[in-house]
Each structure stands twice: as C-alpha cells, then as structure tokens.
Design a protein around this motif. Sequence first.
Motif, PDB file in Angstrom:
ATOM      1  N   TYR A  58       0.842  -1.200   0.000  1.00 52.49           N
ATOM      2  CA  TYR A  58       0.000   0.000   0.000  1.00 52.49           C
ATOM      3  C   TYR A  58       0.879   1.254   0.000  1.00 52.49           C
ATOM      4  O   TYR A  58       0.659   2.186  -0.788  1.00 52.49           O
ATOM      5  N   SER A  59       1.884   1.272   0.860  1.00 53.14           N
ATOM      6  CA  SER A  59       2.784   2.421   0.944  1.00 53.14           C
ATOM      7  C   SER A  59       3.516   2.625  -0.375  1.00 53.14           C
ATOM      8  O   SER A  59       3.657   3.762  -0.860  1.00 53.14           O
ATOM      9  N   ARG A  60       3.971   1.536  -0.971  1.00 57.66           N
ATOM     10  CA  ARG A  60       4.706   1.614  -2.235  1.00 57.66           C
ATOM     11  C   ARG A  60       3.820   2.191  -3.337  1.00 57.66           C
ATOM     12  O   ARG A  60       4.267   3.024  -4.140  1.00 57.66           O
ATOM     13  N   LEU A 187      -0.741   8.541   4.511  1.00 60.62           N
ATOM     14  CA  LEU A 187      -2.077   9.128   4.472  1.00 60.62           C
ATOM     15  C   LEU A 187      -1.981  10.630   4.196  1.00 60.62           C
ATOM     16  O   LEU A 187      -2.820  11.198   3.490  1.00 60.62           O
ATOM     17  N   GLY A 188      -0.949  11.267   4.737  1.00 58.02           N
ATOM     18  CA  GLY A 188      -0.742  12.686   4.482  1.00 58.02           C
ATOM     19  C   GLY A 188      -0.525  12.989   3.006  1.00 58.02           C
ATOM     20  O   GLY A 188      -0.996  14.018   2.494  1.00 58.02           O
ATOM     21  N   LEU A 189       0.174  12.110   2.307  1.00 60.62           N
ATOM     22  CA  LEU A 189       0.357  12.284   0.863  1.00 60.62           C
ATOM     23  C   LEU A 189      -0.972  12.225   0.127  1.00 60.62           C
ATOM     24  O   LEU A 189      -1.241  13.045  -0.772  1.00 60.62           O
ATOM     25  N   LEU A 190      -1.805  11.271   0.502  1.00 61.26           N
ATOM     26  CA  LEU A 190      -3.120  11.147  -0.132  1.00 61.26           C
ATOM     27  C   LEU A 190      -3.969  12.386   0.145  1.00 61.26           C
ATOM     28  O   LEU A 190      -4.666  12.891  -0.744  1.00 61.26           O
ATOM     29  N   TRP A 191      -3.887  12.869   1.376  1.00 61.43           N
ATOM     30  CA  TRP A 191      -4.689  14.024   1.791  1.00 61.43           C
ATOM     31  C   TRP A 191      -4.234  15.311   1.111  1.00 61.43           C
ATOM     32  O   TRP A 191      -5.025  16.009   0.471  1.00 61.43           O
ATOM     33  N   ARG A 200      -5.938  15.132 -10.302  1.00 61.71           N
ATOM     34  CA  ARG A 200      -4.943  14.069 -10.424  1.00 61.71           C
ATOM     35  C   ARG A 200      -5.072  13.054  -9.286  1.00 61.71           C
ATOM     36  O   ARG A 200      -4.876  11.861  -9.486  1.00 61.71           O
ATOM     37  N   TYR A 201      -5.381  13.531  -8.087  1.00 64.45           N
ATOM     38  CA  TYR A 201      -5.624  12.654  -6.933  1.00 64.45           C
ATOM     39  C   TYR A 201      -7.143  12.625  -6.734  1.00 64.45           C
ATOM     40  O   TYR A 201      -7.680  13.224  -5.819  1.00 64.45           O
ATOM     41  N   ASP A 202      -7.783  11.901  -7.624  1.00 70.91           N
ATOM     42  CA  ASP A 202      -9.241  11.969  -7.748  1.00 70.91           C
ATOM     43  C   ASP A 202      -9.909  10.865  -6.936  1.00 70.91           C
ATOM     44  O   ASP A 202     -10.083   9.729  -7.405  1.00 70.91           O
ATOM     45  N   TYR A 203     -10.258  11.187  -5.699  1.00 71.70           N
ATOM     46  CA  TYR A 203     -10.956  10.244  -4.820  1.00 71.70           C
ATOM     47  C   TYR A 203     -11.609  11.027  -3.697  1.00 71.70           C
ATOM     48  O   TYR A 203     -11.345  12.217  -3.518  1.00 71.70           O
ATOM     49  N   THR A 204     -12.463  10.357  -2.960  1.00 74.19           N
ATOM     50  CA  THR A 204     -13.118  10.970  -1.810  1.00 74.19           C
ATOM     51  C   THR A 204     -12.252  10.755  -0.578  1.00 74.19           C
ATOM     52  O   THR A 204     -11.970   9.610  -0.198  1.00 74.19           O
ATOM     53  N   MET A 205     -11.840  11.828   0.063  1.00 76.23           N
ATOM     54  CA  MET A 205     -10.886  11.711   1.153  1.00 76.23           C
ATOM     55  C   MET A 205     -11.460  11.003   2.366  1.00 76.23           C
ATOM     56  O   MET A 205     -10.737  10.312   3.094  1.00 76.23           O
ATOM     57  N   VAL A 206     -12.750  11.109   2.605  1.00 77.10           N
ATOM     58  CA  VAL A 206     -13.363  10.386   3.723  1.00 77.10           C
ATOM     59  C   VAL A 206     -13.171   8.890   3.535  1.00 77.10           C
ATOM     60  O   VAL A 206     -12.799   8.164   4.471  1.00 77.10           O
ATOM     61  N   TYR A 212      -7.467   3.658   4.962  1.00 75.86           N
ATOM     62  CA  TYR A 212      -6.161   3.656   5.613  1.00 75.86           C
ATOM     63  C   TYR A 212      -6.271   3.178   7.059  1.00 75.86           C
ATOM     64  O   TYR A 212      -5.457   2.368   7.516  1.00 75.86           O
ATOM     65  N   TYR A 213      -7.248   3.654   7.785  1.00 78.51           N
ATOM     66  CA  TYR A 213      -7.406   3.270   9.193  1.00 78.51           C
ATOM     67  C   TYR A 213      -7.693   1.772   9.324  1.00 78.51           C
ATOM     68  O   TYR A 213      -7.203   1.117  10.251  1.00 78.51           O
ATOM     69  N   ARG A 214      -8.499   1.233   8.415  1.00 74.25           N
ATOM     70  CA  ARG A 214      -8.780  -0.209   8.466  1.00 74.25           C
ATOM     71  C   ARG A 214      -7.505  -1.017   8.259  1.00 74.25           C
ATOM     72  O   ARG A 214      -7.257  -2.000   8.959  1.00 74.25           O
TER      73      ARG A 214
END
Length: 249
Positions: A58-60, A187-191, A200-206, A212-214
Amino acid sequence: MSSNDLITTIVEDMDGIQAKTGIPVIFLESSLLNIPETYMALGDVTGSAERAEELASYSRDVLTMARQTTAQLSDAEKPRVYVGDGEYGTEASPAGSVHSEVMDLLGAVNVAQLEEYSDSGKKEVPMEQILLWNPEAVFLTTDANYDEIYEDSVWASVQAVRDHRVYEIPSAPYNWIDRPPSVQRILGLLWMGNLLYPERYDYTMVEKTREYYRLFYQYDLTEQEAEALLSHSTLQDQGTPGALDQEKD
C-alpha cells in the motif's frame, strides 16, 4: 553531532533499553521514501511477512503515484504553500527539513526557504515575511488557532486566506505530515495531494481515510468519525469553487 556520533548514541540507547528490559531491541531508520522497505524488514524480524507485505505494498503504491504525478507537473502547476505551527501559525516548517518531505514529494513549492532553523526543524518568522511569501495554500497544525485565521485582519491579506485555502492538518492519531515523521505520512500524501491536485488525486478523502485506518490501524473508522477528523481539512468544507491547478488552467 556527526552521523557517526549519532549512530553510536542510538546503538548505546538501544543496548541500554535491551539490558533493562531483557527484550531484544532493534532500530530502523525510516525516511518517507523507504517506508515499504522498513515494513519488509519488520516483517522479517517479527515473523509477520504477510502483514508486512500488505502494508509495504500500500505504501509503495502511494509513493509511486506521488512520484509519477509530480514528474508530470509543469512548474506553473506547482503551488506555493506554507505550513504554520504555533498559536498564530507563524512557526514555519522550512523547505529541506523533515517537516517538508510530504509537500516536497508532491511537488509543492514550500515558500519557507530558510537557511537556518531550530533543532526541531521549525522557525518563528514575522508575519511580514508570510505576507511577502503570500502562499497560495496554507496548512496549519492543530496548535494554531484555525478559526481565528479567517477573522484576523493581517492574515486576510494572504492569498490563501482570500481564496479560502487554509487547511488544518489532521492529527489523529498523529499529525499526518510530520509529527512524528512516520508512516501516517502515507495518508498525508493522499490528503495533501487531493487538496492541491484534485483532478490528479481523484478520490473521496473520507473513504481514503477509512481505508487507511482499516488497513494500518485495524480500526473501522465510521463515516461520521472521518468527517469530523477532516472537518477543517477538505476542499468541500472550505466551500472552494475549484482547485489550485484548475484555476491556473
């Protein structure tokens, strides 16, 4: 302190802990970019190779996405950003410090180009300097008084405030970009990527936060908990009409 002295001190500290507890102790130095390798090393040490590979993979993937996306950015697309700490938000996180690694990897231009900074990697700067930098986006730690920034007559002159692009850095369980400089920065990178380049980072942050928490914390974060965590930290909550790269087009 030289790097050799630092290594010697760490070894002595680890030996001391091991002697006192009777438990084997290891030290793994992990930068943002080598988090996947660190997880794999932990998997070997703990005998949890499958779990380590899951987290490393996931991190990679996130790190690869960030590197590839940044490589596609033109200079004009790279926003000028400022990260502020302290009650008034005037404690800057300088470029080149560990506190700037997330934004650096995302290609954002950290306006705090400071040659000297404190041992903690932060430096108090006068408000006049922030006005001169005039960042397009401002990220505040939870130590700063987020609500007062929009009410402050001096901060009102900063472009990020005028454009309602001031964001509070989520801090549960830790600050997502630097304190401590650990795996939550994935997670900070995604946020931050979603805030700066939503096309470019097209997703719902919630949903990304819950995912990520799961995976990393094995905690089933509810939608309401995720929304509360991001209450000052998303484009939607700021009511902005568009994103930095969209407005530049």
